[in-house]
Design an enzyme around this catalytic site. Structure first.
Site, PDB file in Angstrom:
ATOM      1  N   THR A 265       0.665  -1.253  -0.017  1.00 35.59           N
ATOM      2  CA  THR A 265       0.072   0.173  -0.030  1.00 35.59           C
ATOM      3  C   THR A 265       0.662   1.097  -0.077  1.00 35.59           C
ATOM      4  O   THR A 265       1.865   1.221   0.595  1.00 35.59           O
ATOM      5  CB  THR A 265      -0.718  -0.156   1.302  1.00 35.59           C
ATOM      6  OG1 THR A 265      -1.878  -1.044   1.199  1.00 35.59           O
ATOM      7  CG2 THR A 265      -1.520   1.214   1.664  1.00 35.59           C
TER       8      THR A 265
ATOM      9  N   ASP B 161      -8.806   0.025   6.099  1.00 39.80           N
ATOM     10  CA  ASP B 161      -8.504   1.215   6.768  1.00 39.80           C
ATOM     11  C   ASP B 161      -8.144   2.398   5.881  1.00 39.80           C
ATOM     12  O   ASP B 161      -8.499   3.822   6.192  1.00 39.80           O
ATOM     13  CB  ASP B 161      -7.323   1.331   7.767  1.00 39.80           C
ATOM     14  CG  ASP B 161      -6.251   0.975   7.106  1.00 39.80           C
ATOM     15  OD1 ASP B 161      -5.892  -0.012   6.335  1.00 39.80           O
ATOM     16  OD2 ASP B 161      -5.187   1.606   7.470  1.00 39.80           O
TER      17      ASP B 161
ATOM     18  N   THR C  95      -0.411   2.226   7.016  1.00 41.64           N
ATOM     19  CA  THR C  95      -0.219   0.622   6.181  1.00 41.64           C
ATOM     20  C   THR C  95      -0.019  -0.442   7.184  1.00 41.64           C
ATOM     21  O   THR C  95       0.717  -0.310   8.374  1.00 41.64           O
ATOM     22  CB  THR C  95       0.995   0.936   5.130  1.00 41.64           C
ATOM     23  OG1 THR C  95       1.097  -0.312   4.480  1.00 41.64           O
ATOM     24  CG2 THR C  95       2.329   1.146   5.721  1.00 41.64           C
TER      25      THR C  95
ATOM     26  N   GLY D 167      -5.612  -3.748   7.713  1.00 43.37           N
ATOM     27  CA  GLY D 167      -6.421  -2.495   8.081  1.00 43.37           C
ATOM     28  C   GLY D 167      -7.386  -2.661   9.048  1.00 43.37           C
ATOM     29  O   GLY D 167      -7.660  -1.660   9.826  1.00 43.37           O
TER      30      GLY D 167
HETATM   31  N1  ASP Z   1      -4.071  -1.314   5.071  1.00 46.37           N
HETATM   32  C1  ASP Z   1      -4.202  -1.829   3.837  1.00 46.37           C
HETATM   33  C2  ASP Z   1      -5.864  -2.601   4.093  1.00 46.37           C
HETATM   34  O1  ASP Z   1      -5.932  -3.106   5.064  1.00 46.37           O
HETATM   35  C3  ASP Z   1      -3.458  -3.010   3.533  1.00 46.37           C
HETATM   36  C4  ASP Z   1      -1.907  -2.522   3.407  1.00 46.37           C
HETATM   37  O2  ASP Z   1      -1.445  -1.487   4.050  1.00 46.37           O
HETATM   38  O3  ASP Z   1      -0.918  -3.213   2.748  1.00 46.37           O
HETATM   39  O4  ASP Z   1      -6.503  -2.651   3.050  1.00 46.37           O
END
Ligand code: ASP
Length: 311
Positions: free
Chosen positions: A177, A208, A228, A231
């Protein structure tokens, strides 16, 4: 206008095995992080806004198949890609976010369009796509987003029957992300974040990233934050807003607030990952509780710093 600005970006946090990191892979990654932060720096240096700078940095990473956002997004359990993004302006507290969108080349620009052209904060799915079409946001066909590597990650996650961060499998060469936070020369803060979510997530799952206060937040009174990691933890801990609230209500410094959120509060909800933050004085903090977080940062007059692991 002051002559100072700051910007920090991330390309995801998680289990990043140092043993798997070849020099070639490291170079590729660092090159992309460098180009992205330079895009942001150029805008800030010329007196541009923190919103434009963070979006430009995020677009650069969305366009790279290396990161789990835009072009390099991961597949959900039904074998298609759904993306989330959000943008927040610290000066006005205006925000725009899209969730579960398909085929939008740069979801962060769809979020920015919503911030600029609507009083709504969050649009989902087909309606977010229609809004984006009406605001001349670029779309791409499915094959633009297809990478064999991501497809293999899905097959692997399905075999193990688990939902996983994009770079948490053993043979991974891709990254996560993306997000950016900045302070511009006018003293305005902004945060932008974009993701393809988690490999093998259920269709319709919202992480998130598009939730203001959880994965993304900016407020000129305090700081700008982009998160990140898994989430669900950031949603339950309302992490991005919590950093700001700890500064505003408890008088903590940026560093203290970020540490408390990432190293104590996230743990309580089994949250894994990290965040990047910049405060109204231009200080930067980039804590994570995972093995690594791809990140780069700079303040006016200093060199770009790029890091992946704890040291
Ligand atoms: N935070 C992101 C989610 O949960 C995933 C990530 O940060 O890689 O969608």
């Amino acid at each position: 206008m002051k002559n100072t600005f700051s910007i920090a970006i991330h390309g995801g946090a998680g289990t990043i095995r140092q043993s798997e990191m070849t020099e070639e892979r490291k170079d590729e990654l660092q090159k992309c992080l460098r180009t992205a932060i330079l895009r942001g720096r150029h805008i800030l240096d010329n007196g541009g806004s923190a919103i434009d700078a963070t979006c430009a940095a995020v677009v650069e990473m969305e366009d790279s198949p290396l990161f789990n956002a835009g072009r390099g997004s991961v597949f959900n359990s039904s074998g298609f890609i759904e993306m989330d993004a959000s943008v927040m302006c610290g000066q006005t507290l205006a925000a725009g976010a899209v969730t579960c969108v398909r085929n939008i080349k740069n979801p962060v620009l769809a979020a920015k369009a919503l911030l600029e052209h609507s009083s709504h904060v969050l649009l989902s799915g087909a309606d977010a796509e229609s809004f984006s079409r009406n605001h001349n946001i670029e779309f791409e066909q499915d094959d633009f987003f297809y990478t064999e590597h991501r497809y293999q990650q899905l097959k692997d996650a399905q075999k193990k029957d688990r939902v996983q961060l994009d770079h948490s499998d053993e043979n991974d060469g891709k990254f996560g992300t993306v997000g950016a936070v900045a302070l511009d020369k006018n003293g305005n803060l902004a945060a932008s974040t974009s993701t393809g979510g988690m490999t093998n997530q259920l269709p319709g799952r919202v992480g998130d990233t598009p939730l203001i206060g959880s994965g993304n937040y900016a407020n000129n009174r305090t700081c700008a934050v982009s998160c990140t990691g898994i989430g669900e933890g950031f949603i339950r801990a309302v992490s991005a807003y919590d950093v700001s609230a700890l500064m505003e209500y408890k008088g903590l410094s940026l560093e203290q607030a970020c540490k408390l959120v990432v190293h104590e509060k996230l743990h309580k909800v089994e949250g894994m990952g990290g965040l990047i933050a910049v405060d109204k004085s231009g200080a930067v903090s980039l804590p994570f509780n995972s093995e690594g977080m791809y990140r780069a940062w700079l303040t006016a007059g200093t060199d770009i710093q790029i890091a992946m692991y704890k040291n």
